[in-house]
Design an enzyme around this catalytic site. Structure first.
Site, PDB file in Angstrom:
ATOM      1  CE  LYS A  57      -0.451   0.032   5.054  1.00 33.67           C
ATOM      2  NZ  LYS A  57      -1.381   0.061   6.196  1.00 33.67           N
ATOM      3  CE1 TYR A 287      13.059  32.277   1.195  1.00 33.02           C
ATOM      4  CE2 TYR A 287      13.010  29.878   1.274  1.00 33.02           C
ATOM      5  CZ  TYR A 287      12.853  31.057   0.565  1.00 33.02           C
ATOM      6  OH  TYR A 287      12.510  31.020  -0.763  1.00 33.02           O
TER       7      TYR A 287
END
Length: 395
Positions: A57, A287
């Protein structure tokens, strides 16, 4: 299929061009040899009568569902487990004919018709759920019964009917047209814990439910309970199938299980240096300027970021491998790029390979390392790598 070399040989120009495109920025390498090894380890570890279900999955935990499924089946797995109907269809469209269990719940007429058409095997969670399936299948011109798997809730409090009501549930499904009970199963909530108290209680509940079912003359021919952790913990939990996810990808569900079998990590995360430059003392990086260079240093920019699945919260908490050396990541990880202090490698050049997860030169960084720094689990790390990162299969 590519062999693991820094400068590989190619069968033709198309393969060369494909590899060049894949490798120009960042990619995920999937070691099919390691995957096959892990499946073989599990097959040899479980009881002889027990079959292995490879849980693929979430795109095989980010490893690539079709390729992983094919390799797992070739290496000894008998079943495949997915979460959704589209995941099962993807495997069928990839040419896979092995039995596929949908571990999640499907309810709509469209889903049920697709399950029947693609010969998938659904999980039934409740009597109402079973009635929905039977009613929809009544409208399909197919006389063959649909194999279904009955889910009991023994303590996970997720999908499934309460184990104390299992007999009524099983009797209903057995008497409904168009349905055939393929298995009865449950899921363990604490199998990866060193304290096995609650796992043993869930096991006891499962055994009690099955005993009641058998007492009424119903003899389910297939039972399953164990995930990877339970498989490695106690052979009494193996039953007829074990559902292995994390273990086939080469990671242990918990530290105390590391000495059970030999697993090899399947996934490596790699990227390329895109620029190298020198910055002076006092220069801020990225940043927010959360990193200020304490002295002149060599900085490398690498073409991978949080949009690829490298969590921003790992900023300034991780190291990467270059030429077999550990170097620190500095500054805030950005959407598409991150920065490194490569002062210890003064001749580093743009284009060189950076290993973020994996092995290089005898050093290893694992998904578990990242998970510990984020107070999460390795499953989440593996499932987080986005699809703009190509998956490159290697042997």
């Amino acid at each position: 299929m590519l062999s693991r070399r820094e400068t590989p040989s190619f069968a033709d120009s198309q393969e060369r061009d494909t590899y060049a495109w894949f490798s120009q920025r960042a990619w995920v390498e999937i070691d099919l040899g390691a995957l096959s090894h892990n499946v073989g380890q599990l097959v040899n570890f479980i009881l002889p009568r027990t079959q292995l279900m490879a849980v693929v999955k979430a795109d095989a935990y980010g490893h690539g569902a079709v390729t992983v499924a094919q390799t797992a089946l070739q290496s000894g797995a008998s079943w495949l487990g997915v979460a959704t109907v589209p995941e099962g269809i993807q495997l069928r469209e990839g040419g896979i004919k092995a039995p596929i269990l949908i571990l999640g719940a499907a309810h709509t007429p469209e889903q049920i018709r697709a399950i029947a058409h693609w010969k998938l095997q659904p999980t039934l969670c409740s009597p109402k759920h079973a009635l929905i399936f039977s009613n929809i299948l009544e409208t399909i011109n197919d006389t063959s019964p649909l194999p279904v798997h009955i889910k009991l809730d023994t303590g996970m409090s997720r999908l499934g009917t309460d184990w104390k009501e299992s007999l009524e549930f099983v009797q209903l499904v057995q008497n409904l047209p168009h349905l055939e009970i393929a298995s009865i199963y449950s899921h363990l909530a604490t199998a990866d814990h060193a304290d096995t108290t609650f796992m043993e209680e869930q096991h006891r509940r499962f055994e009690q439910a099955i005993a009641q079912i058998k007492k009424m003359g119903i003899n389910p021919h297939c039972l399953h309970l164990a995930n990877s952790a339970a498989t490695l913990t106690n052979p009494a939990l193996h039953y007829d199938i074990v559902r292995a996810g994390l273990a086939i990808y080469g990671l242990y569900p918990a530290p105390h299980l590391k000495n059970t079998i030999n697993l090899q990590p399947v996934l490596q995360l790699k990227a390329r240096v895109t620029q190298v430059k020198t910055i002076s003392a006092g220069t801020g990086v990225s940043y927010g300027q959360h990193f200020i260079a304490p002295h002149e240093l060599r900085l490398a920019v690498v073409g991978i970021g949080y949009a690829d699945g490298v969590p921003r919260n790992l900023s300034q908490k991780i190291q990467v491998l270059i030429r077999g050396q550990r170097v620190p990541q500095i500054g805030v990880i950005t959407m598409d790029q991150l920065m490194l202090d490569v002062s210890t490698i003064p001749d580093l050049q743009a284009g060189e390979i950076v290993t973020l997860l994996g092995e290089q030169g005898g050093e290893t960084i694992s998904a578990n390392d990242w998970a510990e720094k984020l107070n999460t689990i390795s499953w989440e790390i593996l499932c987080g790598f986005k699809h703009r990162l190509p998956r490159v299969a290697v042997m």
